[in-house]
Write a protein that holds these residues in place. Structure first.
Motif, PDB file in Angstrom:
ATOM      1  N   VAL A  22       0.955  -1.139  -0.001  1.00  0.00           N
ATOM      2  CA  VAL A  22      -0.061   0.107  -0.075  1.00  0.00           C
ATOM      3  C   VAL A  22       0.952   1.346   0.083  1.00  0.00           C
ATOM      4  O   VAL A  22       0.609   2.323  -0.621  1.00  0.00           O
ATOM      5  CB  VAL A  22      -1.171   0.121   1.319  1.00  0.00           C
ATOM      6  CG1 VAL A  22      -1.826   1.357   1.389  1.00  0.00           C
ATOM      7  CG2 VAL A  22      -2.110  -1.170   0.784  1.00  0.00           C
ATOM      8  N   ALA A  23       1.674   1.238   0.927  1.00  0.00           N
ATOM      9  CA  ALA A  23       2.646   2.392   1.038  1.00  0.00           C
ATOM     10  C   ALA A  23       3.599   2.641  -0.453  1.00  0.00           C
ATOM     11  O   ALA A  23       3.549   3.771  -0.908  1.00  0.00           O
ATOM     12  CB  ALA A  23       3.883   2.356   1.884  1.00  0.00           C
ATOM     13  N   SER A  24       4.117   1.675  -0.965  1.00  0.00           N
ATOM     14  CA  SER A  24       4.682   1.828  -2.378  1.00  0.00           C
ATOM     15  C   SER A  24       4.003   2.102  -3.473  1.00  0.00           C
ATOM     16  O   SER A  24       4.063   3.091  -4.423  1.00  0.00           O
ATOM     17  CB  SER A  24       5.330   0.316  -2.680  1.00  0.00           C
ATOM     18  OG  SER A  24       6.320   0.157  -1.745  1.00  0.00           O
ATOM     19  N   ALA A  25       2.511   1.749  -3.379  1.00  0.00           N
ATOM     20  CA  ALA A  25       1.734   2.010  -4.404  1.00  0.00           C
ATOM     21  C   ALA A  25       1.317   3.473  -4.082  1.00  0.00           C
ATOM     22  O   ALA A  25       0.766   4.377  -5.113  1.00  0.00           O
ATOM     23  CB  ALA A  25       0.449   1.027  -4.359  1.00  0.00           C
ATOM     24  N   PHE A  26       1.004   3.838  -3.129  1.00  0.00           N
ATOM     25  CA  PHE A  26       0.349   5.223  -2.727  1.00  0.00           C
ATOM     26  C   PHE A  26       1.644   6.141  -3.033  1.00  0.00           C
ATOM     27  O   PHE A  26       1.278   7.145  -3.814  1.00  0.00           O
ATOM     28  CB  PHE A  26       0.340   5.369  -1.144  1.00  0.00           C
ATOM     29  CG  PHE A  26      -0.365   6.624  -0.825  1.00  0.00           C
ATOM     30  CD1 PHE A  26      -1.966   6.480  -0.653  1.00  0.00           C
ATOM     31  CD2 PHE A  26       0.158   7.914  -0.711  1.00  0.00           C
ATOM     32  CE1 PHE A  26      -2.839   7.672  -0.433  1.00  0.00           C
ATOM     33  CE2 PHE A  26      -0.517   8.998  -0.453  1.00  0.00           C
ATOM     34  CZ  PHE A  26      -1.935   8.920  -0.265  1.00  0.00           C
ATOM     35  N   ALA A  27       2.985   5.916  -2.876  1.00  0.00           N
ATOM     36  CA  ALA A  27       4.042   6.745  -3.428  1.00  0.00           C
ATOM     37  C   ALA A  27       4.200   6.965  -4.820  1.00  0.00           C
ATOM     38  O   ALA A  27       4.213   7.736  -5.579  1.00  0.00           O
ATOM     39  CB  ALA A  27       5.268   6.259  -2.781  1.00  0.00           C
ATOM     40  N   ALA A  28       3.794   5.965  -5.288  1.00  0.00           N
ATOM     41  CA  ALA A  28       4.005   5.875  -7.009  1.00  0.00           C
ATOM     42  C   ALA A  28       2.890   6.625  -7.713  1.00  0.00           C
ATOM     43  O   ALA A  28       2.814   7.017  -8.826  1.00  0.00           O
ATOM     44  CB  ALA A  28       3.887   4.287  -7.485  1.00  0.00           C
ATOM     45  N   HIS A  29       1.539   6.370  -7.173  1.00  0.00           N
ATOM     46  CA  HIS A  29       0.185   6.777  -7.741  1.00  0.00           C
ATOM     47  C   HIS A  29      -0.383   8.072  -7.003  1.00  0.00           C
ATOM     48  O   HIS A  29      -1.131   8.853  -7.822  1.00  0.00           O
ATOM     49  CB  HIS A  29      -0.671   5.695  -8.029  1.00  0.00           C
ATOM     50  CG  HIS A  29      -0.161   4.629  -8.494  1.00  0.00           C
ATOM     51  ND1 HIS A  29       0.312   4.505 -10.039  1.00  0.00           N
ATOM     52  CD2 HIS A  29       0.327   3.295  -8.189  1.00  0.00           C
ATOM     53  CE1 HIS A  29       0.858   3.765 -10.267  1.00  0.00           C
ATOM     54  NE2 HIS A  29       0.855   2.679  -9.299  1.00  0.00           N
ATOM     55  N   LEU A  30      -0.256   8.065  -5.809  1.00  0.00           N
ATOM     56  CA  LEU A  30      -1.112   9.188  -5.005  1.00  0.00           C
ATOM     57  C   LEU A  30      -0.472  10.415  -4.360  1.00  0.00           C
ATOM     58  O   LEU A  30      -1.158  11.323  -4.028  1.00  0.00           O
ATOM     59  CB  LEU A  30      -2.369   8.535  -4.163  1.00  0.00           C
ATOM     60  CG  LEU A  30      -2.998   7.461  -4.747  1.00  0.00           C
ATOM     61  CD1 LEU A  30      -4.182   6.913  -3.690  1.00  0.00           C
ATOM     62  CD2 LEU A  30      -3.855   8.210  -6.036  1.00  0.00           C
ATOM     63  N   ALA A  31       0.747  10.315  -4.265  1.00  0.00           N
ATOM     64  CA  ALA A  31       1.702  11.126  -3.552  1.00  0.00           C
ATOM     65  C   ALA A  31       1.423  12.599  -3.995  1.00  0.00           C
ATOM     66  O   ALA A  31       1.142  13.457  -3.272  1.00  0.00           O
ATOM     67  CB  ALA A  31       3.094  10.612  -3.475  1.00  0.00           C
ATOM     68  N   GLN A  32       1.243  12.682  -5.447  1.00  0.00           N
ATOM     69  CA  GLN A  32       1.110  14.085  -5.579  1.00  0.00           C
ATOM     70  C   GLN A  32      -0.352  14.630  -5.747  1.00  0.00           C
ATOM     71  O   GLN A  32      -0.560  15.720  -6.160  1.00  0.00           O
ATOM     72  CB  GLN A  32       1.754  14.407  -7.101  1.00  0.00           C
ATOM     73  CG  GLN A  32       3.099  14.095  -7.158  1.00  0.00           C
ATOM     74  CD  GLN A  32       3.833  14.909  -6.099  1.00  0.00           C
ATOM     75  OE1 GLN A  32       3.658  16.022  -6.122  1.00  0.00           O
ATOM     76  NE2 GLN A  32       4.957  14.434  -5.400  1.00  0.00           N
ATOM     77  N   LEU A  33      -1.500  13.955  -5.472  1.00  0.00           N
ATOM     78  CA  LEU A  33      -2.616  14.093  -5.493  1.00  0.00           C
ATOM     79  C   LEU A  33      -2.978  15.174  -4.435  1.00  0.00           C
ATOM     80  O   LEU A  33      -2.436  15.086  -3.259  1.00  0.00           O
ATOM     81  CB  LEU A  33      -3.613  12.986  -5.229  1.00  0.00           C
ATOM     82  CG  LEU A  33      -5.077  13.050  -6.031  1.00  0.00           C
ATOM     83  CD1 LEU A  33      -5.066  13.653  -7.199  1.00  0.00           C
ATOM     84  CD2 LEU A  33      -5.700  11.619  -5.872  1.00  0.00           C
ATOM     85  N   THR A  34      -3.747  16.066  -4.532  1.00  0.00           N
ATOM     86  CA  THR A  34      -4.311  17.087  -3.534  1.00  0.00           C
ATOM     87  C   THR A  34      -5.808  17.246  -3.718  1.00  0.00           C
ATOM     88  O   THR A  34      -6.320  16.843  -4.623  1.00  0.00           O
ATOM     89  CB  THR A  34      -3.613  18.404  -3.853  1.00  0.00           C
ATOM     90  OG1 THR A  34      -4.265  19.275  -5.069  1.00  0.00           O
ATOM     91  CG2 THR A  34      -2.143  18.473  -3.786  1.00  0.00           C
ATOM     92  N   SER A  35      -6.677  17.903  -2.782  1.00  0.00           N
ATOM     93  CA  SER A  35      -7.647  17.814  -2.843  1.00  0.00           C
ATOM     94  C   SER A  35      -8.239  19.124  -3.914  1.00  0.00           C
ATOM     95  O   SER A  35      -9.326  18.842  -4.694  1.00  0.00           O
ATOM     96  CB  SER A  35      -8.474  18.532  -1.565  1.00  0.00           C
ATOM     97  OG  SER A  35      -7.904  20.113  -1.322  1.00  0.00           O
ATOM     98  N   ALA A  36      -7.381  19.858  -4.282  1.00  0.00           N
ATOM     99  CA  ALA A  36      -7.814  20.582  -5.609  1.00  0.00           C
ATOM    100  C   ALA A  36      -7.732  19.982  -7.022  1.00  0.00           C
ATOM    101  O   ALA A  36      -8.350  20.434  -7.935  1.00  0.00           O
ATOM    102  CB  ALA A  36      -6.596  21.750  -5.763  1.00  0.00           C
ATOM    103  N   ASN A  37      -6.906  18.566  -6.820  1.00  0.00           N
ATOM    104  CA  ASN A  37      -7.006  17.738  -8.306  1.00  0.00           C
ATOM    105  C   ASN A  37      -8.379  16.966  -8.351  1.00  0.00           C
ATOM    106  O   ASN A  37      -8.453  16.499  -9.065  1.00  0.00           O
ATOM    107  CB  ASN A  37      -5.796  16.824  -8.168  1.00  0.00           C
ATOM    108  CG  ASN A  37      -4.660  17.546  -8.183  1.00  0.00           C
ATOM    109  OD1 ASN A  37      -3.720  17.421  -7.206  1.00  0.00           O
ATOM    110  ND2 ASN A  37      -4.238  18.434  -9.255  1.00  0.00           N
TER     111      ASN A  37
END
Length: 112
Positions: A22-37
Motif C-alpha cells: 500500500v505504501a509503495s503504491a501510494f507513493a507511486a500513484h497518489l503522492a502528488q494528488l491534492t484536494s484541488a485535483n
C-alpha cells in the motif's frame, strides 16, 4: 489525471494489501494528488485519507507520511483503501455522466 491515479493505485494493491504494498503504491500513484485535483464530491474522502496520513489535503502528501504507512495495522490500511474506493466510485460516476452528456450532444447535433 486523478481518475487514472486512483485506478492505478487500487489496481496495484488489488492482489497484495499489506502495508508495504500500500505504501509503495501510494507513493507511486497518489503522492502528488491534492484536494484541488479532485472534484468537490471526492474531496471529502481525500480529506479522510489525508487525515489518516496526518498530512494537509491541500498539498502533496509528504514522503515521511507515506513511509509511516508501512507500520500501519490492517484496520487502518482497510480504512485508507475504503476511502480510495469511494473516490474511485465518485470519479467513475462523474466520468460516465460526462460521456453521457457528450453522447447526447452528439445525437442532438446529428438530428437537429
Amino acid at each position: 489525471m486523478s481518475t487514472t491515479a486512483v485506478g492505478e493505485f487500487l489496481a496495484a494493491v488489488a492482489e497484495r494489501q499489506d502495508a508495504e504494498a500500500v505504501a509503495s503504491a501510494f507513493a507511486a500513484h497518489l503522492a502528488q494528488l491534492t484536494s484541488a485535483n479532485l472534484p468537490p464530491l471526492a474531496q471529502s474522502a481525500w480529506r479522510s485519507i489525508a487525515r489518516l496520513l496526518k498530512a494537509p489535503a491541500e498539498r502533496p502528501i509528504p514522503e515521511r507520511a507515506i513511509l509511516a504507512v508501512r507500520s500501519w495495522p490492517a484496520a487502518r490500511l482497510d480504512e485508507l483503501l475504503a476511502h480510495a474506493r469511494e473516490i474511485q466510485v465518485v470519479l467513475e460516476k462523474l466520468d460516465n455522466e460526462r460521456l453521457e452528456d457528450e453522447i447526447r450532444d452528439e445525437i442532438r447535433r446529428h438530428y437537429l
